[in-house]
Design an enzyme around this catalytic site. Structure first.
Site, short mmCIF file in Angstrom:
data_model
loop_
_atom_site.label_atom_id
_atom_site.label_comp_id
_atom_site.label_asym_id
_atom_site.label_seq_id
_atom_site.Cartn_x
_atom_site.Cartn_y
_atom_site.Cartn_z
N SER A 1 33.41 -13.13 2.16
CA SER A 1 34.52 -13.48 3.06
C SER A 1 35.37 -12.31 3.52
O SER A 1 36.01 -12.40 4.57
CB SER A 1 35.39 -14.55 2.41
OG SER A 1 35.87 -14.11 1.16
N LYS B 1 39.10 -14.17 8.47
CA LYS B 1 40.38 -14.73 8.94
C LYS B 1 40.64 -14.42 10.42
O LYS B 1 41.37 -15.15 11.07
CB LYS B 1 41.55 -14.18 8.11
CG LYS B 1 41.64 -14.70 6.69
CD LYS B 1 42.33 -16.03 6.64
CE LYS B 1 42.84 -16.45 5.27
NZ LYS B 1 42.09 -16.04 4.10
N GLU C 1 35.45 -21.58 -6.52
CA GLU C 1 36.86 -21.24 -6.76
C GLU C 1 36.96 -20.32 -7.98
O GLU C 1 36.09 -20.35 -8.85
CB GLU C 1 37.64 -22.51 -7.14
CG GLU C 1 37.92 -23.45 -6.03
CD GLU C 1 38.82 -24.58 -6.51
OE1 GLU C 1 39.92 -24.71 -5.94
OE2 GLU C 1 38.45 -25.31 -7.43
N GLY D 1 42.01 -20.96 -10.88
CA GLY D 1 42.65 -21.66 -9.76
C GLY D 1 41.75 -22.76 -9.21
O GLY D 1 41.36 -22.73 -8.05
N ASP E 1 42.15 -25.77 -8.18
CA ASP E 1 42.90 -26.88 -7.60
C ASP E 1 42.03 -27.82 -6.77
O ASP E 1 42.26 -29.03 -6.75
CB ASP E 1 44.07 -26.36 -6.76
CG ASP E 1 43.64 -25.28 -5.78
OD1 ASP E 1 43.17 -24.23 -6.25
OD2 ASP E 1 43.74 -25.49 -4.56
N SER F 1 50.91 -12.48 2.97
CA SER F 1 50.91 -11.04 2.68
C SER F 1 49.48 -10.55 2.71
O SER F 1 49.20 -9.39 2.46
CB SER F 1 51.54 -10.78 1.31
OG SER F 1 50.87 -11.52 0.33
C1 LIG Z 1 41.85 -16.40 2.92
C2 LIG Z 1 40.67 -15.89 2.22
C3 LIG Z 1 39.86 -16.75 1.46
C4 LIG Z 1 40.15 -18.21 1.28
O1 LIG Z 1 40.01 -18.92 2.49
P1 LIG Z 1 40.55 -20.41 2.70
O2 LIG Z 1 40.28 -20.70 4.11
O3 LIG Z 1 42.02 -20.40 2.37
O4 LIG Z 1 39.80 -21.26 1.74
C5 LIG Z 1 38.71 -16.21 0.88
N1 LIG Z 1 38.40 -14.90 1.00
C6 LIG Z 1 39.16 -14.05 1.72
C7 LIG Z 1 38.74 -12.63 1.80
C8 LIG Z 1 40.32 -14.51 2.36
O5 LIG Z 1 41.08 -13.66 3.07
#
Ligand SMILES: *Cc1c(COP(=O)(O)O)cnc(C)c1O
Length: 329
Positions: free
Chosen positions: A313, A55, A213, A217, A219, A81
């Site tokens: 991620s 992010k 996903e 969830g 979606d 949050s």
């Molecule tokens: C926000 C987040 C996601 C999802 O990312 P999107 O861009 O909303 O699809 C996945 N893993 C982590 C660790 C995140 O912080």
């Protein structure tokens, strides 16, 4: 012109803004993971990124672009949050922009403290009686701030795409690999996967992009089947970063155009993946961060003999919770 919100030139411009600011996270491999799957896996550990998740890429790209405007705003506001809050707060501090984060009053203290620790001003709201978007807009207007959404924003999407851009560049440069056949990416609102799919389509058009996903969830899978955005009630899953109710207006068309398939995994598979990364690769990966890996490890897609990219991620999980989860079973 593709009619999509972003193109590869936007992802490349984001990479230039992030250079020397974001970490170029490494590409990790595991003989055990390869033996387990019969594939060659290339992990991109964004749990090792600044503030612990990809992010930071999108937030910094969006804020750096604002800061470079002839008359930049005083600051920005975000409602979150989770990791987006911390990402915006850190990017704001690095760029000298004020940051206000609208957070539910019952958000875990540790998340509030982390956001404040990066210099963000936290404004609490009651999630049962107040509308966070309305509060965000009101603060933005009153104080002359710009609202930065967590995924449905072109500069955020382009910034997130730099994770896949780096992974593709690095694996393509490995003489014994030369590129990827498949790329697994987690899907919440679709910011990361839309940027990643744009990068893959440009660098390696033959690389199939698979979204993953939480089963509770789905979606995006439903939206793809319906060929329009479908909203679901807030999903109950340990993947708290993917508890989105619907894909975005900007992300969904990119996903439709460039993502080959979206699959789902159960929470139990996320816990199993967390245990694998901790035990075998010495990595702390949060439940949401395990979505793509759990998708690659599942048998939903045949990856045998393939070169497979997997984005981890993020790694922001309370350590007590982490111990509790990986201690089960
Ligand atoms: C926000 C987040 C996601 C999802 O990312 P999107 O861009 O909303 O699809 C996945 N893993 C982590 C660790 C995140 O912080």
């Amino acid at each position: 012109m593709t009619g999509l919100a972003i193109g590869i030139e936007d992802v490349r411009a984001a990479a230039a803004r992030l250079e020397g600011v974001a970490h170029r996270t490494p590409v990790l491999t595991s003989a055990t993971a390869d033996a387990m799957t019969g594939a060659r896996l290339f992990f991109k550990p964004e749990n090792l990124q600044r503030m612990g998740a990809f992010k930071f890429r999108g937030a910094y790209n969006a804020l750096a672009k604002l800061k470079a405007e002839p008359r930049p705003p005083r600051g920005v506001v975000a409602f979150s949050s989770g990791n987006h809050a911390q990402a915006v707060a850190l990017a704001g501090r690095l760029l000298g922009l004020e940051t206000v984060i609208v957070m539910p009053s019952d958000a875990p203290l540790i998340k509030r403290q982390a956001t404040e620790g990066y210099g963000g001003e936290v404004v609490a709201y009651d999630r049962y009686t107040q509308d966070r978007e309305a509060i965000g807009r009101e603060i933005a207007e009153e104080r002359g701030l710009v609202l930065i959404p967590p995924f449905d924003h072109a500069d955020v999407m382009a910034g997130q795409g730099t994770a896949a851009l780096e992974l593709l560049q690095d694996v393509m440069a490995m003489p014994d690999a030369g590129g990827l056949d498949l790329l697994f990416v987690c899907v919440g609102g679709g910011g990361l996967i839309s940027g990643s799919a744009v990068a893959a389509a440009a660098l390696q058009p033959g690389c199939r992009v698979i979204g993953v996903e939480p089963a509770a969830g789905d979606d995006v899978r439903r939206s793809l089947a319906a060929e329009e955005i479908v909203s679901i009630p807030t999903p109950q899953t340990i993947a708290d970063g993917a508890q989105t109710a619907a894909p975005g207006r900007l992300t969904f068309p990119v996903i439709r155009a460039l993502v080959d398939q979206v699959i789902t995994v159960e929470d139990a598979a996320l816990v199993e993946a967390m245990r694998f990364f901790a035990g075998r690769m010495k990595l702390v990966v949060e439940p949401t961060g395990c979505l793509a890996a759990a998708g690659a490890f599942s048998r939903a897609i045949d990856i045998h003999g393939q070169r497979v990219g997997v984005i981890l991620s993020g790694g922001n999980v309370d350590l007590g919770r982490f111990a509790e989860l990986i201690g089960q079973g």
